[in-house]
Design a protein around this motif. Sequence first.
Motif, PDB file in Angstrom:
ATOM      1  N   LEU A  64     137.217  66.468 -35.399  1.00 43.10           N
ATOM      2  CA  LEU A  64     136.759  67.708 -36.014  1.00 43.10           C
ATOM      3  C   LEU A  64     135.766  67.444 -37.137  1.00 43.10           C
ATOM      4  N   ALA A  65     135.988  66.358 -37.895  1.00 37.39           N
ATOM      5  CA  ALA A  65     135.065  66.020 -38.981  1.00 37.39           C
ATOM      6  C   ALA A  65     133.688  65.646 -38.431  1.00 37.39           C
ATOM      7  N   LEU A  66     133.679  64.840 -37.365  1.00 37.61           N
ATOM      8  CA  LEU A  66     132.396  64.461 -36.766  1.00 37.61           C
ATOM      9  C   LEU A  66     131.739  65.641 -36.064  1.00 37.61           C
ATOM     10  N   GLN A  67     132.549  66.588 -35.618  1.00 38.40           N
ATOM     11  CA  GLN A  67     131.995  67.817 -35.036  1.00 38.40           C
ATOM     12  C   GLN A  67     131.386  68.689 -36.128  1.00 38.40           C
ATOM     13  N   ARG A  68     132.019  68.693 -37.287  1.00 37.22           N
ATOM     14  CA  ARG A  68     131.529  69.503 -38.404  1.00 37.22           C
ATOM     15  C   ARG A  68     130.283  68.887 -39.026  1.00 37.22           C
ATOM     16  N   ALA A  72     126.361  62.573 -39.356  1.00 35.65           N
ATOM     17  CA  ALA A  72     126.942  61.267 -39.652  1.00 35.65           C
ATOM     18  C   ALA A  72     126.724  60.288 -38.507  1.00 35.65           C
ATOM     19  N   LEU A  73     126.460  60.809 -37.299  1.00 35.94           N
ATOM     20  CA  LEU A  73     126.255  59.951 -36.135  1.00 35.94           C
ATOM     21  C   LEU A  73     124.793  59.879 -35.724  1.00 35.94           C
ATOM     22  N   ALA A  74     123.924  60.343 -36.606  1.00 32.51           N
ATOM     23  CA  ALA A  74     122.510  60.431 -36.244  1.00 32.51           C
ATOM     24  C   ALA A  74     121.799  59.086 -36.316  1.00 32.51           C
ATOM     25  N   SER A  75     122.370  58.115 -37.010  1.00 31.57           N
ATOM     26  CA  SER A  75     121.718  56.816 -37.162  1.00 31.57           C
ATOM     27  C   SER A  75     122.779  55.734 -37.311  1.00 31.57           C
ATOM     28  N   PRO A  76     122.428  54.472 -37.028  1.00 35.28           N
ATOM     29  CA  PRO A  76     123.393  53.375 -37.227  1.00 35.28           C
ATOM     30  C   PRO A  76     123.907  53.308 -38.662  1.00 35.28           C
ATOM     31  N   ALA A 124     134.031  58.423 -32.087  1.00 32.61           N
ATOM     32  CA  ALA A 124     132.592  58.501 -32.363  1.00 32.61           C
ATOM     33  C   ALA A 124     131.787  58.413 -31.069  1.00 32.61           C
ATOM     34  N   GLY A 125     132.240  57.570 -30.143  1.00 32.18           N
ATOM     35  CA  GLY A 125     131.549  57.456 -28.858  1.00 32.18           C
ATOM     36  C   GLY A 125     131.593  58.760 -28.082  1.00 32.18           C
ATOM     37  N   GLN A 132     124.609  63.992 -27.142  1.00 30.55           N
ATOM     38  CA  GLN A 132     123.515  63.665 -26.242  1.00 30.55           C
ATOM     39  C   GLN A 132     123.435  64.670 -25.101  1.00 30.55           C
ATOM     40  N   ARG A 133     124.601  65.025 -24.536  1.00 30.57           N
ATOM     41  CA  ARG A 133     124.625  66.017 -23.469  1.00 30.57           C
ATOM     42  C   ARG A 133     124.119  67.372 -23.966  1.00 30.57           C
TER      43      ARG A 133
END
Length: 341
Positions: A64-68, A72-76, A124-125, A132-133
Amino acid sequence: MRALHFLRVLGASALAWSAICLTGAMSSYGALLQRGANPSFGELLGSWIGAHGLMVVFSAVLYLALQRWPQALASPRGIGRAYLLVLLLFLPLECLFSAQLQKMSLSGLFVELTWTTFTFVTVAGIRIWQLQRARETDNLSLRLELERQRLAALRGQLEPHFLFNALNAVSALVRMDDKGATLTAVSRLSGLLRYAQSASARDWVTLAEELQFVRDYLSLQSMRYGERLRVAIEGDSGAVLSADCPPLLLQPLVENALRHDLDCHDGEGDILLRFAEQGGVLHIHISNSVRETAPNPGLGMGLRNIEARLRLACGSGAALRTARAGGRFVAEIHMPMYFAA
């Protein structure tokens, strides 16, 4: 709504960890049996579930945090910062939770670090794949909308072009001072405009509808050209007439034949329309006689428009080819046979 979403994510997390715990318990059970022990599978499964109970909540909260905060997942670097934050906030809680169940050791700390890392990488994956989808879907929707706008622009070009050429036929009758023929031509033009307006709002029409429109259009033009215009239509039967095609596909080709033949001289001319189906492909042949006279410059809009509309509607499966052969100008369309559902 948010509570329901959280419960769904938590349920999915519990289901995933239940599968992991079941697999782990079965592996431990087999290893103990090989050592000659007689373990209780239920106790082993309960131990696995108890040891990873906090992971169920952690996985759901992390998702939920990564969805919000998808940035945070936009770059290494962002992923690295998120991982360090997880280690700082969650790993101590997991170690404390495990210490309540069993004595904590250095090896135990390594195990908890491994499980925490595994959970972060997995969640995260999943989120990166979903993002991406979503981007691919958004890009596809954007491309589709752009294609629709382009098709609408082509249709907007086609209707004034058709109207301009049809009015030329009526104006020619007006110059002949034939009031009866002019009134009949205006009536026929009204019917043609009704079809053009309704058909241009649709993505597909049957070839039977399109061919009837062409017949009506040629009927209007025959009032202008009289016996100078001869028309032959072949193969207009069976499955061919039931096939679908983009609206107003044939009229520009017929208009092109008139413009570059009868409009250029005072003699006779003929137009041949031939339709055939072979191997699921619709073949449309339109040809007209040509003479060695000064060419009518025109705008070339009809042919360009047809090529663009075929490409948008059928992709690479359709083509328009034009050539001069045997004293005739030939236009051929090849496109897949489509039928309305």
